[in-house]
Design a protein around this motif. Structure first.
Motif, mmCIF file in Angstrom:
data_model
loop_
_atom_site.group_PDB
_atom_site.id
_atom_site.type_symbol
_atom_site.label_atom_id
_atom_site.label_comp_id
_atom_site.label_asym_id
_atom_site.label_seq_id
_atom_site.Cartn_x
_atom_site.Cartn_y
_atom_site.Cartn_z
ATOM 1 N N TYR A 105 0.416 5.365 1.053
ATOM 2 C CA TYR A 105 -0.401 6.384 1.690
ATOM 3 C C TYR A 105 0.369 7.700 1.640
ATOM 4 N N GLN A 164 -1.148 -3.770 9.007
ATOM 5 C CA GLN A 164 -0.224 -3.319 7.972
ATOM 6 C C GLN A 164 1.066 -2.843 8.636
ATOM 7 N N LEU A 205 -6.709 1.209 4.515
ATOM 8 C CA LEU A 205 -7.037 1.820 5.792
ATOM 9 C C LEU A 205 -7.584 3.230 5.574
ATOM 10 N N TYR A 228 0.840 -1.193 0.000
ATOM 11 C CA TYR A 228 0.000 0.000 0.000
ATOM 12 C C TYR A 228 0.884 1.255 0.000
ATOM 13 N N PHE A 287 -8.073 6.460 7.690
ATOM 14 C CA PHE A 287 -7.556 6.962 8.955
ATOM 15 C C PHE A 287 -8.400 8.090 9.520
ATOM 16 N N PHE A 339 -3.615 7.232 15.870
ATOM 17 C CA PHE A 339 -4.609 7.273 14.792
ATOM 18 C C PHE A 339 -5.496 6.031 14.848
ATOM 19 N N TYR A 371 -3.217 2.885 15.504
ATOM 20 C CA TYR A 371 -1.811 2.959 15.165
ATOM 21 C C TYR A 371 -1.180 4.120 15.932
ATOM 22 N N LEU A 423 -3.891 11.556 6.758
ATOM 23 C CA LEU A 423 -3.383 10.314 6.174
ATOM 24 C C LEU A 423 -4.388 9.806 5.157
ATOM 25 N N GLU A 424 -3.977 9.669 3.901
ATOM 26 C CA GLU A 424 -4.909 9.220 2.879
ATOM 27 C C GLU A 424 -4.300 8.118 2.021
ATOM 28 N N PHE A 425 -5.135 7.189 1.654
ATOM 29 C CA PHE A 425 -4.769 6.058 0.818
ATOM 30 C C PHE A 425 -4.510 6.523 -0.613
ATOM 31 N N GLN A 451 -12.746 10.149 5.734
ATOM 32 C CA GLN A 451 -11.887 10.171 6.898
ATOM 33 C C GLN A 451 -12.666 10.335 8.179
ATOM 34 N N GLN A 492 -8.708 -0.347 13.785
ATOM 35 C CA GLN A 492 -7.365 -0.524 14.334
ATOM 36 C C GLN A 492 -6.872 0.807 14.895
#
Lengths: 114, 114
Positions: free
Chosen positions: A35, A103, B102, A33, B104, B88, B35, A43-45, B3, B33
């Motif tokens: 990001y 991850q 993911l 992945y 976030f 996060f 992080y 935080l963005e994919f 988000q 999850q």
């Protein structure tokens, strides 16, 4: 064992130049992945690779962004004609297989576009 | 934007106190999850809670999940200076063809004063 590695750790470039960011996932991990983390967007994919399947590119912000994964291992994220809004930390993550929940993240590449 | 949001944005406590962070999300999930991120670089997985679970513990961490309210909380008990970091929440939704990316939250910056 070795974790996810990324290079370079920092990159400063001029607006309009192309940049390549590299990610070496944990050996044997099939899912990879990318990001992006920036002050304005959090935080963005960006993009996801799993084995030989077509990548999920749904997070790429424009057609200036592209990524490839060679031999199911190393991945390169390329940004063409960089803009100042591309300045961010680019994070790569891998996981052992598709649908594996956790991850494992690399340390990131901090990109600054002047 | 998909988000999620976290609150508080920043939290400062004394060593030995408990820290509670909250996360709200927008979509259906199959797991959530948490992080941790030090110094704006790579993220480290802390704990995962599935959508059919309500509470989970791991060491000094306690996570709760309320899917009816689309919210989660992370409690760190007996905090230490070394817990200083950004935290996060991240959700995944893997049905309907979605990939295991993911999504976030905005993050909570925790400072633990010695």
């Amino acid at each position: 064992g070795a974790g996810v590695s990324q290079s370079p750790s920092n990159k400063v470039t001029e607006k309009g130049k192309d940049v390549e960011l590299r990610c070496d996932p944990i050996s044997g991990h099939t899912a990879l992945y990318w990001y992006r983390q920036s002050l304005g967007q959090g935080l963005e994919f960006l993009i996801y690779f799993q084995g030989n399947s077509a990548p999920d590119k749904s997070g790429l912000p424009s057609d200036r962004f592209s990524a490839e994964r060679t031999g199911g291992s190393v991945s390169t994220l390329t940004i063409q004609r960089t803009q100042q809004e591309d300045s961010a930390v680019y994070l790569c993550a891998s996981s052992p297989r598709d649908w594996y929940n956790e991850q494992f993240f690399g340390p990131g590449t901090r990109l600054t576009v002047l | 934007s998909q988000q999620g949001e976290e609150d508080p944005q920043a939290l400062s406590i004394q060593e030995g106190e408990n820290a509670t962070m909250n996360c709200s999300y927008k979509t259906s999930i199959n797991n959530l999850q948490w992080y941790r991120q030090n110094s704006g670089r790579g993220l480290v997985h802390l704990i995962l809670i599935r959508s059919n679970e309500r509470e989970k513990h791991s060491g000094r961490l306690r996570v709760t999940l309320d899917t009816s309210k689309k919210s989660s909380s992370l409690l760190i008990t007996a905090s230490r200076a070394a817990d200083t970091a950004s935290y996060f929440c991240a959700t995944t939704w893997v049905y309907g063809g979605a990939t295991n990316k993911l999504i976030f939250g905005t993050g909570t910056l925790l400072a633990v004063q010695p």
